[in-house]
Structure formats: structure tokens, C-alpha cells
Motif scaffolding. Structure first.
Motif, mmCIF file in Angstrom:
data_model
loop_
_atom_site.group_PDB
_atom_site.id
_atom_site.type_symbol
_atom_site.label_atom_id
_atom_site.label_comp_id
_atom_site.label_asym_id
_atom_site.label_seq_id
_atom_site.Cartn_x
_atom_site.Cartn_y
_atom_site.Cartn_z
ATOM 1 N N SER A 103 -1.358 -35.300 27.462
ATOM 2 C CA SER A 103 -1.123 -34.082 28.250
ATOM 3 C C SER A 103 -0.162 -34.299 29.410
ATOM 4 O O SER A 103 0.297 -33.342 30.011
ATOM 5 C CB SER A 103 -2.453 -33.532 28.770
ATOM 6 O OG SER A 103 -3.051 -34.474 29.640
ATOM 7 N N ASP A 104 0.152 -35.550 29.734
ATOM 8 C CA ASP A 104 1.082 -35.830 30.828
ATOM 9 C C ASP A 104 2.053 -36.924 30.402
ATOM 10 O O ASP A 104 1.979 -38.054 30.865
ATOM 11 C CB ASP A 104 0.318 -36.254 32.098
ATOM 12 C CG ASP A 104 1.251 -36.535 33.264
ATOM 13 O OD1 ASP A 104 2.348 -35.937 33.310
ATOM 14 O OD2 ASP A 104 0.897 -37.367 34.120
ATOM 15 N N LYS A 106 6.224 -37.782 29.684
ATOM 16 C CA LYS A 106 7.598 -37.341 29.917
ATOM 17 C C LYS A 106 8.532 -38.509 29.632
ATOM 18 O O LYS A 106 8.269 -39.645 30.039
ATOM 19 C CB LYS A 106 7.761 -36.875 31.362
ATOM 20 C CG LYS A 106 9.102 -36.285 31.686
ATOM 21 C CD LYS A 106 9.057 -35.696 33.095
ATOM 22 C CE LYS A 106 10.411 -35.595 33.697
ATOM 23 N NZ LYS A 106 10.347 -35.144 35.085
ATOM 24 N N CYS A 123 9.082 -33.364 27.214
ATOM 25 C CA CYS A 123 7.636 -33.418 27.473
ATOM 26 C C CYS A 123 6.851 -33.016 26.233
ATOM 27 O O CYS A 123 5.652 -32.782 26.308
ATOM 28 C CB CYS A 123 7.275 -32.480 28.621
ATOM 29 S SG CYS A 123 8.048 -32.873 30.169
ATOM 30 N N SER A 146 6.413 -41.101 32.078
ATOM 31 C CA SER A 146 4.951 -41.116 32.078
ATOM 32 C C SER A 146 4.448 -41.123 30.644
ATOM 33 O O SER A 146 5.124 -40.663 29.731
ATOM 34 C CB SER A 146 4.389 -39.901 32.835
ATOM 35 O OG SER A 146 4.814 -38.693 32.243
#
Length: 196
Positions: A103-104, A106, A123, A146
């Protein structure tokens, strides 16, 4: 569950078998294994991932072709190698992917080495980079901002797999030689976030 929670509760778990279809010698792991032969195995031919994403390697010491292993059953080598043009019927080392955060996540792709030239931040998952506007079959450098990603040589998540992690190389892959020990080209045509 966060990576920190998984580490605290020991919820990284993978079971490996020496033969296909979950037969023969088996062993459970909750941490990395840099050489399965040191555990009395000749090879790994089937895998069950119960918790956490893992990356498997063709050779000991985390070398050779990489294979993404997410939660599920892998009864034969085709299940983890996908449609790779490179046939390897076993793996000999593996480790958890600790920074996966679906979910996070990049990542930034660059059209020149050393993070030069045109860039594109992503993303989301892309089964075809060219369909989303990337003008080349090649990605000379990548910065993982990330999470962790798996990049594939061909569209549709096929071909060689390159595991790209924020906590390896500081997330910086300045040229294709840093994608993996078996990377022979900077050809990447699809990419997706690693599931955890």
C-alpha cells in the motif's frame, strides 16, 4: 500486518521440499538460508510460503536467477520461475523481503544510467511499461523510494525477475548490473509491487 510486527512475532515462514509436489525431505524456515546444501538438501524443488514475501535464488549465497515467492504453494519450479526463458529447476538459497509494503510503494524509472535523463515515478503495477508511455524496452537505472518491487524482462510479468528493494543498495540501482547477479541487459518491460 507491518514488517516490524511480522519480525517481532516471527511470522516469516517458508517450508521447502527437496522434491516436486511437496515430497521428500522438508524443512521450515523463519529466516534466510544462504545455502540449503548446508542443511543436507541437494536442491529445493517445491515451496510453500505461509507468511511474508521471500526471494529465492538459483545458487547459494543469494546468487543467480531470482524468484519472487509470495504467499501460496509452489509445487514445481514452473510455479516460481514463471515464463522465464531461462530454465532452472531448483533454488539453493532464499531470504525474506522485509521492506515490502504493497500500500506504500513508490519507484522512479530513469532512461539513462546513474539516475539521469527522463524519469517516471510509479505507485502502481504496470503489466506493460510501453503501454503506459515508457518509450523503450530498457530501463537503465531505478530508484526505489519505498517498498519493494519485482521487475520483469518482458510485458505481462514474464522473463527474468529482478527484485528491487528500498533496504538494499539504499534503493538505488544505478545500472542494470545492480538489478541482480545474473542481469545481462537493462531490458525491463513490466513491473509490480511485491505482495505481503
Amino acid at each position: 500486518m507491518t514488517t516490524q510486527q511480522m519480525e517481532q512475532t516471527g511470522q516469516w515462514k517458508i517450508t521447502v521440499w527437496e522434491e516436486e509436489n511437496f515430497q521428500g525431505k522438508r524443512c521450515e524456515f523463519m529466516m534466510e538460508c544462504q545455502n540449503i546444501m548446508e542443511r543436507g538438501f541437494h536442491k529445493i524443488r517445491s515451496v510453500k510460503v505461509e507468511n511474508g514475501p521471500w526471494v529465492g535464488f538459483e545458487y547459494p549465497e543469494y546468487l543467480g536467477q531470482q524468484f519472487i515467492l509470495e504467499k501460496g504453494d509452489y509445487p514445481r519450479w514452473e510455479a516460481w520461475s514463471g515464463n522465464s526463458g531461462y530454465r532452472t529447476e531448483h533454488m539453493l538459497s532464499f531470504r525474506p523481503i522485509r521492506c515490502a509494503n504493497h500500500s506504500d510503494s513508490k519507484v522512479t524509472l530513469y532512461d539513462c544510467e546513474d539516475f539521469q535523463g527522463r524519469k517516471f515515478e510509479m505507485c502502481d503495477d504496470y503489466p506493460s511499461l510501453q503501454a503506459m508511455g515508457w518509450c523503450s524496452k530498457e530501463v537503465p537505472s531505478i530508484k526505489v523510494n519505498s517498498g519493494s518491487w519485482v521487475a520483469y524482462q518482458y510485458p505481462g510479468y514474464r522473463g527474468y525477475q529482478y527484485i528491487l528493494e528500498r533496504d538494499r543498495h539504499n534503493g538505488e540501482y544505478r545500472n542494470y548490473n545492480e538489478y541482480s547477479t545474473q542481469a545481462h541487459t537493462n531490458q525491463i518491460q513490466s513491473i509490480r509491487r511485491i505482495q505481503h
